[in-house]
Design a protein around this motif. Structure first.
Motif, PDB file in Angstrom:
ATOM      1  N   ASN A 392       0.866  -1.156   0.008  1.00  0.00           N
ATOM      2  CA  ASN A 392      -0.081  -0.096  -0.074  1.00  0.00           C
ATOM      3  C   ASN A 392       0.866   1.341  -0.028  1.00  0.00           C
ATOM      4  O   ASN A 392       0.600   2.352   0.785  1.00  0.00           O
ATOM      5  N   LEU A 393       1.866   1.306  -0.705  1.00  0.00           N
ATOM      6  CA  LEU A 393       2.987   2.173  -0.902  1.00  0.00           C
ATOM      7  C   LEU A 393       2.292   3.247  -1.515  1.00  0.00           C
ATOM      8  O   LEU A 393       1.630   3.199  -2.463  1.00  0.00           O
ATOM      9  N   THR A 394       2.852   4.719  -1.101  1.00  0.00           N
ATOM     10  CA  THR A 394       2.263   5.704  -1.784  1.00  0.00           C
ATOM     11  C   THR A 394       3.235   6.917  -2.053  1.00  0.00           C
ATOM     12  O   THR A 394       4.586   6.383  -1.770  1.00  0.00           O
ATOM     13  N   GLY A 395       3.050   7.875  -2.417  1.00  0.00           N
ATOM     14  CA  GLY A 395       4.303   8.985  -2.791  1.00  0.00           C
ATOM     15  C   GLY A 395       4.960   8.720  -4.106  1.00  0.00           C
ATOM     16  O   GLY A 395       4.356   8.097  -5.111  1.00  0.00           O
ATOM     17  N   ILE A 396       5.696   9.485  -4.403  1.00  0.00           N
ATOM     18  CA  ILE A 396       6.425   9.404  -5.764  1.00  0.00           C
ATOM     19  C   ILE A 396       7.418   8.393  -5.691  1.00  0.00           C
ATOM     20  O   ILE A 396       7.971   7.806  -4.847  1.00  0.00           O
ATOM     21  N   VAL A 397       7.906   8.030  -7.028  1.00  0.00           N
ATOM     22  CA  VAL A 397       8.886   7.051  -6.870  1.00  0.00           C
ATOM     23  C   VAL A 397      10.262   7.797  -6.845  1.00  0.00           C
ATOM     24  O   VAL A 397      10.718   8.770  -7.476  1.00  0.00           O
ATOM     25  N   PRO A 398      11.002   7.323  -5.623  1.00  0.00           N
ATOM     26  CA  PRO A 398      12.303   8.226  -5.488  1.00  0.00           C
ATOM     27  C   PRO A 398      13.223   8.128  -6.510  1.00  0.00           C
ATOM     28  O   PRO A 398      13.751   7.177  -6.929  1.00  0.00           O
ATOM     29  N   LYS A 399      13.887   9.188  -6.854  1.00  0.00           N
ATOM     30  CA  LYS A 399      14.778   9.104  -7.928  1.00  0.00           C
ATOM     31  C   LYS A 399      16.029   8.517  -7.504  1.00  0.00           C
ATOM     32  O   LYS A 399      16.891   7.927  -8.174  1.00  0.00           O
ATOM     33  N   GLU A 400      16.383   8.339  -5.990  1.00  0.00           N
ATOM     34  CA  GLU A 400      17.432   7.871  -5.676  1.00  0.00           C
ATOM     35  C   GLU A 400      17.550   6.217  -5.893  1.00  0.00           C
ATOM     36  O   GLU A 400      18.610   5.789  -6.082  1.00  0.00           O
ATOM     37  N   VAL A 401      16.377   5.654  -5.829  1.00  0.00           N
ATOM     38  CA  VAL A 401      15.965   4.453  -6.151  1.00  0.00           C
ATOM     39  C   VAL A 401      16.569   4.031  -7.731  1.00  0.00           C
ATOM     40  O   VAL A 401      17.146   3.130  -7.822  1.00  0.00           O
ATOM     41  N   MET A 402      15.882   4.840  -8.550  1.00  0.00           N
ATOM     42  CA  MET A 402      16.225   4.744  -9.733  1.00  0.00           C
ATOM     43  C   MET A 402      17.667   5.006 -10.083  1.00  0.00           C
ATOM     44  O   MET A 402      18.034   4.798 -11.286  1.00  0.00           O
ATOM     45  N   SER A 403      18.520   5.462  -9.158  1.00  0.00           N
ATOM     46  CA  SER A 403      19.928   5.701  -9.606  1.00  0.00           C
ATOM     47  C   SER A 403      20.798   4.759  -9.140  1.00  0.00           C
ATOM     48  O   SER A 403      22.127   4.724  -9.281  1.00  0.00           O
ATOM     49  N   LEU A 404      20.095   3.495  -8.606  1.00  0.00           N
ATOM     50  CA  LEU A 404      20.640   2.333  -8.139  1.00  0.00           C
ATOM     51  C   LEU A 404      21.239   1.502  -9.381  1.00  0.00           C
ATOM     52  O   LEU A 404      20.573   0.339  -9.752  1.00  0.00           O
ATOM     53  N   SER A 405      22.508   1.722 -10.043  1.00  0.00           N
ATOM     54  CA  SER A 405      22.858   1.370 -11.352  1.00  0.00           C
ATOM     55  C   SER A 405      23.234  -0.481 -10.938  1.00  0.00           C
ATOM     56  O   SER A 405      23.474  -1.077 -11.960  1.00  0.00           O
ATOM     57  N   SER A 406      23.419  -0.706  -9.658  1.00  0.00           N
ATOM     58  CA  SER A 406      23.810  -2.198  -9.441  1.00  0.00           C
ATOM     59  C   SER A 406      22.707  -3.153  -9.715  1.00  0.00           C
ATOM     60  O   SER A 406      22.989  -4.298 -10.015  1.00  0.00           O
ATOM     61  N   LEU A 407      21.352  -2.385  -9.891  1.00  0.00           N
ATOM     62  CA  LEU A 407      20.348  -3.436  -9.927  1.00  0.00           C
ATOM     63  C   LEU A 407      20.365  -4.103 -11.286  1.00  0.00           C
ATOM     64  O   LEU A 407      20.294  -3.215 -12.291  1.00  0.00           O
ATOM     65  N   SER A 408      20.336  -5.430 -11.618  1.00  0.00           N
ATOM     66  CA  SER A 408      20.784  -5.996 -12.640  1.00  0.00           C
ATOM     67  C   SER A 408      19.679  -6.998 -12.961  1.00  0.00           C
ATOM     68  O   SER A 408      19.468  -7.797 -14.066  1.00  0.00           O
ATOM     69  N   VAL A 409      18.968  -7.553 -11.937  1.00  0.00           N
ATOM     70  CA  VAL A 409      17.904  -8.545 -12.024  1.00  0.00           C
ATOM     71  C   VAL A 409      16.435  -8.102 -12.028  1.00  0.00           C
ATOM     72  O   VAL A 409      15.737  -8.109 -13.262  1.00  0.00           O
ATOM     73  N   VAL A 410      16.085  -7.430 -11.343  1.00  0.00           N
ATOM     74  CA  VAL A 410      14.536  -6.947 -11.167  1.00  0.00           C
ATOM     75  C   VAL A 410      14.669  -5.893 -10.210  1.00  0.00           C
ATOM     76  O   VAL A 410      15.102  -5.635  -9.196  1.00  0.00           O
ATOM     77  N   LEU A 411      13.718  -4.791 -10.835  1.00  0.00           N
ATOM     78  CA  LEU A 411      13.088  -3.681 -10.077  1.00  0.00           C
ATOM     79  C   LEU A 411      11.590  -3.680 -10.019  1.00  0.00           C
ATOM     80  O   LEU A 411      11.014  -3.475 -11.060  1.00  0.00           O
ATOM     81  N   ASN A 412      10.912  -4.038  -9.001  1.00  0.00           N
ATOM     82  CA  ASN A 412       9.267  -4.127  -9.126  1.00  0.00           C
ATOM     83  C   ASN A 412       8.744  -3.486  -8.174  1.00  0.00           C
ATOM     84  O   ASN A 412       8.892  -3.572  -6.749  1.00  0.00           O
ATOM     85  N   MET A 413       8.009  -2.532  -8.426  1.00  0.00           N
ATOM     86  CA  MET A 413       7.305  -1.742  -7.540  1.00  0.00           C
ATOM     87  C   MET A 413       5.611  -1.741  -7.865  1.00  0.00           C
ATOM     88  O   MET A 413       4.883  -0.614  -7.576  1.00  0.00           O
ATOM     89  N   ALA A 414       5.331  -2.658  -8.637  1.00  0.00           N
ATOM     90  CA  ALA A 414       4.068  -2.908  -9.070  1.00  0.00           C
ATOM     91  C   ALA A 414       2.991  -3.005  -7.970  1.00  0.00           C
ATOM     92  O   ALA A 414       3.110  -3.259  -6.901  1.00  0.00           O
ATOM     93  N   LYS A 415       1.490  -2.940  -8.234  1.00  0.00           N
ATOM     94  CA  LYS A 415       0.539  -3.050  -7.444  1.00  0.00           C
ATOM     95  C   LYS A 415       0.736  -2.061  -6.036  1.00  0.00           C
ATOM     96  O   LYS A 415       0.595  -2.693  -4.872  1.00  0.00           O
ATOM     97  N   ASN A 416       0.979  -0.804  -6.185  1.00  0.00           N
ATOM     98  CA  ASN A 416       1.170   0.030  -4.972  1.00  0.00           C
ATOM     99  C   ASN A 416       0.147   1.200  -5.628  1.00  0.00           C
ATOM    100  O   ASN A 416      -0.747   1.272  -6.345  1.00  0.00           O
ATOM    101  N   ALA A 417       0.381   2.276  -4.718  1.00  0.00           N
ATOM    102  CA  ALA A 417      -0.277   3.658  -5.074  1.00  0.00           C
ATOM    103  C   ALA A 417       0.676   4.969  -5.256  1.00  0.00           C
ATOM    104  O   ALA A 417       0.433   6.056  -5.175  1.00  0.00           O
ATOM    105  N   LEU A 418       1.757   4.537  -6.020  1.00  0.00           N
ATOM    106  CA  LEU A 418       2.689   5.597  -6.265  1.00  0.00           C
ATOM    107  C   LEU A 418       2.198   6.307  -7.377  1.00  0.00           C
ATOM    108  O   LEU A 418       1.497   6.119  -8.418  1.00  0.00           O
ATOM    109  N   PHE A 419       2.549   7.779  -7.191  1.00  0.00           N
ATOM    110  CA  PHE A 419       1.905   8.570  -8.405  1.00  0.00           C
ATOM    111  C   PHE A 419       3.018   9.454  -8.889  1.00  0.00           C
ATOM    112  O   PHE A 419       4.352   9.443  -8.388  1.00  0.00           O
ATOM    113  N   GLY A 420       2.982  10.559  -9.799  1.00  0.00           N
ATOM    114  CA  GLY A 420       3.585  11.434 -10.262  1.00  0.00           C
ATOM    115  C   GLY A 420       4.524  10.711 -11.646  1.00  0.00           C
ATOM    116  O   GLY A 420       3.933   9.650 -11.900  1.00  0.00           O
TER     117      GLY A 420
END
Length: 859
Positions: A392-420
């Motif tokens: 039930n997460l809300t708010g915007i998608v943090p740009k800090e998370v999107m800057s984690l270039s180590s992520l190589s398998v999966v980034l999954n934030m589906a089925k929440n209430a993120l906006f922006g």
């Protein structure tokens, strides 16, 4: 055999010889190297015997030790061995032997060690084994033995090591086994079909260190008496039927707090119920892996769990835990994997998770977590998997998370209430394979920076409020296999570049506002791959889409465009025909390579165990040995799973006796786990395990480079079949540019600059197209940001690198900087230039060659 240990062993052998009539051993002294002693041959490769075990062994009537382990013997155990009645050690492990367990082994009254592990034996274990009153080690794991364990074995009180893991055995474990095996240290029978209760009498075996019966059908609970065994370091009952699903199932954990040496506790995938007692926070501080997932536990997570400071894995997934995630979880700074999936956890995601800088996998999906995604996650710079979905997460998608270039398998934030909007920093996820932000409230346009995510294979943004057109820049993402942009407010025409996405298995554009004529070629000719329903302004396309025909105005416009295209196409026809053959050839080769790499990606996890690596290399056969050095050995292997049969890989097995071997392994994993570049050697898998004798084993699996390394081309000694010709000027220039591109990526475009520190021709691999791939990152260093002056070390420090390629500056202080790679690159370019056969070049060509490489060397 070329080290001091071998020399001493030979001298000990010499001292045991009383008669030497031919004076063969007179040369066995320090006047010559032991490899030159008469009768001695030193072989740097691992020798492996093959074929049947010779019957002649049966003539050795006084033989006491027979150890043929770690070879490639086949067939049955020879019957003539019945004459070797004085045997004390009978070890045939790690071969390919078949047949049954010979009953005559029971006649070897002096036998103390039986090792038949990791073969293909089958049938029943004979009752005659019970006669071996001196037996200490009984190791038959990794076979196909069936039936029950003979009761007579349990009368051998001298047994200290008992392992029957990974067979087809069944039956109940004797409840008095703790009295019958008073010297037991290792008791293992995992991956069988054992039933019944865990023997309570095991608590009487004071020296027991390991008990592992995972993947069986044991019932009841874990005896509380195990808590009296202070030497226990491993308890594994994963995948059984333990517990009742009720309160009290976990009371035994209160007693395990006395096991101060405990490193592994596995209770996952059982029926344990009740609450997780607070005493779990008082378990051994040596505990590294705690697996309690997939049970029936409920209640809150213990607050003191942060006391387990050496945990590397915490698995509490798929239970019924409620309440919030304890803030002291941030104390577990050695944690590599954290799994809370599938519970009913609520409250905020604690910002203290940002303290877990070693974390590679964070799974919080399928809970009831609320609030914002904490920006502190940006500190977890080793993450390769991050999953917040279905909360039930809300708010915007943090740009800090999107800057984690180590992520190589999966980034999954589906089925929440993120906006922006989706941050433009998403373009920094250059190594990511799967991005899922579906079923949120994201708006605005799809960021064009997504085009930088060249490793993406799956993109899911369905059921949001996205608008605008699909960016043309996404044409760069040719590796995409699944795209779902359905149920948004996207508009404009469907881009034509999708026609050429040959790897796509799914393209869902349904329920948007797309308009215009649908393409009728490429993947658009296959309605099973494409979905465009719910776009009322689309027309044309293949008949299976059932779209209305386009109007005359649309058709006329299309014809006008066709006329405009025909004229330049006609003028260019000759040129197109000229390049047609080359283009088709190139595309086919590239498609083949992409499919191969996709198959490798799907099978990543298949090759991260010792057993799989052993099978992959045909038992580390000498026939598959490519080369060896101080680091260890490299073997060629052939994949034979899930559609990649016949694909060839290279397996680098580290010699862990060498100094810095483990650090080299960690450095290479640290670099290759998240870097992605066409000119870096692609890693398929890494294995850190134990071999069949319990020794530490580490290896890396790479794509096999059919054209060897650059050093073999520049300085040929024994020319291989592919080296029947020299490199031409264009090939040399292309290789130099490839290496420069790889270094540019490592120094400039990776989020933390990386210095290779050992760049030389032998570490530059060439594929079938002679494309260069830089490899061997065992000495690589990360240049951490925020440090104005590179760290210097005294002159007495050990130089790291290869003679001839170490920058002169290292001699005055070991300064680590990208300038070192630049110097080494210059040396490599000079070798490329100087090694070229001058007789094959015209004077003009030689001049052009030198000028070209001077510009690269000093530019």
């Amino acid at each position: 055999m070329g080290n001091e240990t071998d020399r001493q062993a030979l001298l000990d052998f010499k001292n045991g010889i009383n008669q030497d009539p031919f004076q063969i051993m007179t040369s066995w002294n320090d006047s010559v190297h032991h490899c030159n002693w008469i009768g001695i041959t030193c072989n740097p490769f691992n020798g492996r015997f093959q074929g049947d075990i010779p019957q002649e062994f049966g003539r050795l009537l006084r033989l006491k030790h027979l150890n043929l382990s770690y070879n490639s013997f086949t067939g049955n155990i020879p019957s003539n061995l019945t004459h070797c009645t004085e045997l004390t050690v009978f070890a045939l492990g790690h071969n390919y032997l078949t047949g049954g367990f010979p009953a005559w082994i029971g006649n070897f009254s002096s036998l103390s060690i039986i090792v038949l592990a990791l073969n293909s034996f089958q049938g029943r274990i004979p009752q005659e084994i019970g006669r071996l009153s001196r037996l200490e080690m009984f190791q038959i794991y990794g076979n196909q033995f069936s039936g029950t364990i003979p009761a007579s074995i349990y009368n051998i009180s001298t047994i200290s090591y008992f392992s029957v893991t990974q067979n087809r055995l069944h039956g109940e474990l004797p409840q008095d086994i703790g009295f019958n095996f008073p010297n037991l240290e290792v008791f293992a029978g995992g991956v069988n079909n054992f039933t019944g209760l865990i023997p309570v009498s095991l608590s009487n075996v004071s020296g027991l260190g390991l008990i592992d019966f995972a993947e069986n059908k044991l019932t009841g609970t874990v005896p509380t008496g195990l808590g009296s065994l202070t030497g226990l370091y491993r308890i594994n009952f994963n995948d059984n039927k333990l517990g009742t699903g009720k309160k009290g199932d976990l009371d035994f954990l209160n007693f395990l707090t006395n096991c101060t040496n405990l490193e592994f506790l596995g209770l996952a995938r059982n029926f344990f119920g009740g609450e997780l007692p607070d005493s779990v926070a008082n378990l051994s501080t040596k505990l590294k892996r705690l697996k309690l997932g997939s049970n029936l536990m409920h209640g809150n997570l213990p607050v003191g769990i942060g006391n387990l400071v050496n945990l590397t894995l915490l698995g509490l997934e798929k239970n019924f835990y409620t309440g919030s995630i304890p803030d002291d979880i941030g104390k577990l700074q050695n944690l590599v994997e954290l799994h809370f999936t599938g519970n009913e956890l609520s409250g905020l995601i604690p910002a203290s998770l940002g303290n877990l800088t070693s974390l590679t996998r964070l799974h919080l999906e399928s809970n009831k977590l609320q609030g914002n995604i904490p920006s502190e996650i940006r500190n977890c710079r080793s993450l390769i998997e991050l999953n917040f979905s279905d909360n039930n997460l809300t708010g915007i998608v943090p740009k800090e998370v999107m800057s984690l270039s180590s992520l190589s398998v999966v980034l999954n934030m589906a089925k929440n209430a993120l906006f922006g909007s989706l941050p433009t920093e998403v373009g920094r996820l250059i190594n990511l394979k799967e991005l899922d932000v579906s079923e949120n409230k994201l708006s605005d346009n799809i960021p064009s920076s997504l085009s930088s995510c060249l490793s993406l294979e799956r993109l899911d943004m369905h059921s949001n409020l996205l608008q605008g057109q699909i960016p043309k820049t996404l044409e760069a993402l040719r590796g995409l296999e699944e795209i779902d942009l359905s149920h948004n407010n996207l508009s404009g025409k469907i881009p034509r570049f999708f026609v050429n996405f040959s790897t796509l298995r799914k393209l869902d554009l349904s329920f948007n506002n797309f308009e215009g004529e649908l393409w009728n070629e490429g993947i658009f000719a296959n309605s099973s791959v494409i979905s465009v329903m719910g776009n009322d302004k689309l027309c044309g396309g293949a008949p299976n889409f059932h779209l209305p025909a386009c109007s005359k105005s649309t058709t006329h416009s299309s014809k006008t465009q066709v006329v405009r295209v025909i004229i330049p196409v006609t003028v260019s026809a000759i040129f197109i025909l000229f390049i047609c053959f080359f283009s088709v050839w190139y595309v086919l080769r590239k498609s083949k390579k992409q499919k191969l790499e996709a198959s490798f990606s799907q099978n990543f996890r298949l090759y991260n165990s010792y057993q799989k690596i052993f099978q992959l290399t045909d038992g580390f056969s000498e026939d598959n040995l490519i080369g060896s050095g101080s680091f260890g050995s490299v073997y060629k292997g052939v994949l034979n799973e899930n559609g990649v049969s016949g694909a060839t890989v290279a397996v680098k097995v580290l010699n862990l006796e060498q100094k810095r071997a483990t650090k080299s392994f960690m450095a290479e994993c640290g670099v290759l786990k998240s870097t992605r570049h066409r000119n870096l050697l692609k890693i398929i898998s890494a294995c850190s395990s134990v071999d069949r004798q319990g020794n530490e084993f580490k290896c890396l699996v790479y794509l096999f480079m059919i054209n060897g390394n650059l050093d073999e081309w520049l300085h040929p000694t024994h020319r291989a079949a592919y080296q029947m010709r020299s490199l031409g000027i264009c090939e040399r220039l292309t290789i130099a540019i490839d290496v420069a591109s790889a270094l540019d990526y490592l120094h400039t475009y990776y989020h933390t600059p990386i210095v290779h520190c050992d760049l030389k021709p032998s570490n530059i691999l060439l594929d079938e197209d002679l494309t260069a791939h830089v490899g061997d990152f065992g000495l690589a260093k990360f240049l951490l940001k925020g440090s104005e002056n590179p760290k210097r070390c005294p002159m007495s420090s050990e130089l790291k690198g290869s003679i001839g390629y170490i920058p002169p500056e290292y001699g005055s202080g070991c300064e680590v900087s990208s300038l070192g790679d630049a110097y080494s690159f210059g040396i490599v370019l000079l070798e490329i230039e100087m090694s070229r056969d001058k007789q094959e070049q015209s004077p003009q060509e030689r001049g052009h060659n030198c000028d070209t490489f001077r510009s690269y060397q000093y530019g």
